[in-house]
Enzyme design. Structure first.
Site, PDB file in Angstrom:
ATOM      1  CE1 TYR A   3     -77.584 -80.570 -30.202  1.00  0.00           C
ATOM      2  CE2 TYR A   3     -79.367 -79.150 -29.427  1.00  0.00           C
ATOM      3  CZ  TYR A   3     -78.072 -79.315 -29.885  1.00  0.00           C
ATOM      4  OH  TYR A   3     -77.266 -78.216 -30.032  1.00  0.00           O
ATOM      5  CG  PHE A  10     -74.467 -92.546 -22.076  1.00  0.00           C
ATOM      6  CD1 PHE A  10     -74.858 -91.262 -22.415  1.00  0.00           C
ATOM      7  CD2 PHE A  10     -74.059 -93.403 -23.097  1.00  0.00           C
ATOM      8  CE1 PHE A  10     -74.833 -90.828 -23.741  1.00  0.00           C
ATOM      9  CE2 PHE A  10     -74.036 -92.979 -24.425  1.00  0.00           C
ATOM     10  CZ  PHE A  10     -74.423 -91.689 -24.743  1.00  0.00           C
ATOM     11  CB  VAL A  23     -78.815 -91.125 -31.956  1.00  0.00           C
ATOM     12  CG1 VAL A  23     -78.631 -90.151 -33.122  1.00  0.00           C
ATOM     13  CG2 VAL A  23     -79.169 -90.352 -30.690  1.00  0.00           C
ATOM     14  CG  HIS A  83     -78.780 -83.665 -37.538  1.00  0.00           C
ATOM     15  ND1 HIS A  83     -79.799 -84.057 -38.365  1.00  0.00           N
ATOM     16  CD2 HIS A  83     -79.384 -83.277 -36.384  1.00  0.00           C
ATOM     17  CE1 HIS A  83     -80.951 -83.915 -37.754  1.00  0.00           C
ATOM     18  NE2 HIS A  83     -80.729 -83.447 -36.544  1.00  0.00           N
TER      19      HIS A  83
HETATM   20  N1  INI Z   1     -83.281 -87.341 -31.939  1.00  0.00           N
HETATM   21  C1  INI Z   1     -83.117 -88.580 -31.434  1.00  0.00           C
HETATM   22  O1  INI Z   1     -83.343 -88.795 -30.235  1.00  0.00           O
HETATM   23  N2  INI Z   1     -82.703 -89.590 -32.235  1.00  0.00           N
HETATM   24  C2  INI Z   1     -82.432 -89.406 -33.559  1.00  0.00           C
HETATM   25  O2  INI Z   1     -82.050 -90.397 -34.254  1.00  0.00           O
HETATM   26  C3  INI Z   1     -82.625 -88.121 -34.116  1.00  0.00           C
HETATM   27  N3  INI Z   1     -82.419 -87.899 -35.517  1.00  0.00           N
HETATM   28  O3  INI Z   1     -82.413 -88.863 -36.282  1.00  0.00           O
HETATM   29  O4  INI Z   1     -82.275 -86.760 -35.959  1.00  0.00           O
HETATM   30  C4  INI Z   1     -83.045 -87.075 -33.256  1.00  0.00           C
HETATM   31  N4  INI Z   1     -83.208 -85.835 -33.731  1.00  0.00           N
HETATM   32  C5  INI Z   1     -83.930 -84.814 -33.008  1.00  0.00           C
HETATM   33  C6  INI Z   1     -83.028 -84.064 -32.056  1.00  0.00           C
HETATM   34  O5  INI Z   1     -82.717 -84.851 -30.927  1.00  0.00           O
HETATM   35  C7  INI Z   1     -83.708 -82.778 -31.580  1.00  0.00           C
HETATM   36  O6  INI Z   1     -84.897 -83.119 -30.894  1.00  0.00           O
HETATM   37  C8  INI Z   1     -84.055 -81.824 -32.720  1.00  0.00           C
HETATM   38  O7  INI Z   1     -82.920 -81.564 -33.515  1.00  0.00           O
HETATM   39  C9  INI Z   1     -84.598 -80.495 -32.173  1.00  0.00           C
HETATM   40  O8  INI Z   1     -83.651 -79.835 -31.344  1.00  0.00           O
END
Ligand code: INI
Length: 156
Positions: free
Chosen positions: A58, A114, A82, A89
């Site tokens: 994210y 990407f 992910v 989510h």
């Molecule tokens: N971030 C990832 O890179 N991969 C994932 O599968 C994942 N899951 O499973 O939730 C994930 N979540 C964290 C997200 O990217 C943020 O760091 C977090 O929500 C804080 O902003």
């Protein structure tokens, strides 16, 4: 008729690899694949590669945007994983990450490879991180270099 195709080699390129710590046991392999492809195939000098770790997929678009804004890099390779099974989510993290990267790429006209895996399972992620389905980090890195050369040619 004129045809523009991009070469992959970019010996002078400065490249930022922006990678998520989340699922880092998979992302480590994506980074290795990207660095190998950049240096061995793309002829990028290792000292011109900067690896930037962020918390999760994210956060990759924001770091990409700031990296592009800084003008310190010619291309970005975005790497992360992910996994649908591990998060409620999934769609938000995967979708926002992908659209944020496109946004940064278009806003700053900078190539962004990407390399964010979006998979149903850990097994599928492992397959795409250097085992039977290749290494998406390497693919993203080569795509970024090819786009860099295409953009250069279009502008000439
Ligand atoms: N971030 C990832 O890179 N991969 C994932 O599968 C994942 N899951 O499973 O939730 C994930 N979540 C964290 C997200 O990217 C943020 O760091 C977090 O929500 C804080 O902003």
């Amino acid at each position: 008729m004129q045809t523009v195709t991009g070469k992959v080699a970019a010996p002078k390129a400065k490249v930022a690899i922006i990678v998520a710590r989340f699922n880092h046991f998979i992302n480590d392999n994506l980074v290795n694949g990207a660095v190998d492809a950049l240096t061995r195939i793309g002829q990028v000098d290792e000292k011109n590669i900067t690896v930037i770790w962020v918390p999760g997929a994210y956060e990759i678009p924001l770091a990409t945007k700031v990296a592009a804004q800084s003008k310190k890099y010619d291309a970005v390779v975005a790497l992360g994983t992910v996994i649908r099974g591990s998060t409620a989510h999934f769609d938000y993290v995967a979708g926002e990450s992908s659209s944020g990267l496109l946004n940064a790429s278009l806003e700053y006209a900078i190539p962004v490879g990407f390399g964010i895996l979006t998979t149903e399972s850990i097994e599928q992620a492992i397959e795409r991180a250097g085992t039977k389905a290749g290494n998406k980090g390497a693919e993203a890195a080569l795509t970024a270099l090819e786009m860099l050369n295409i953009i250069k040619t279009i502008k000439e």
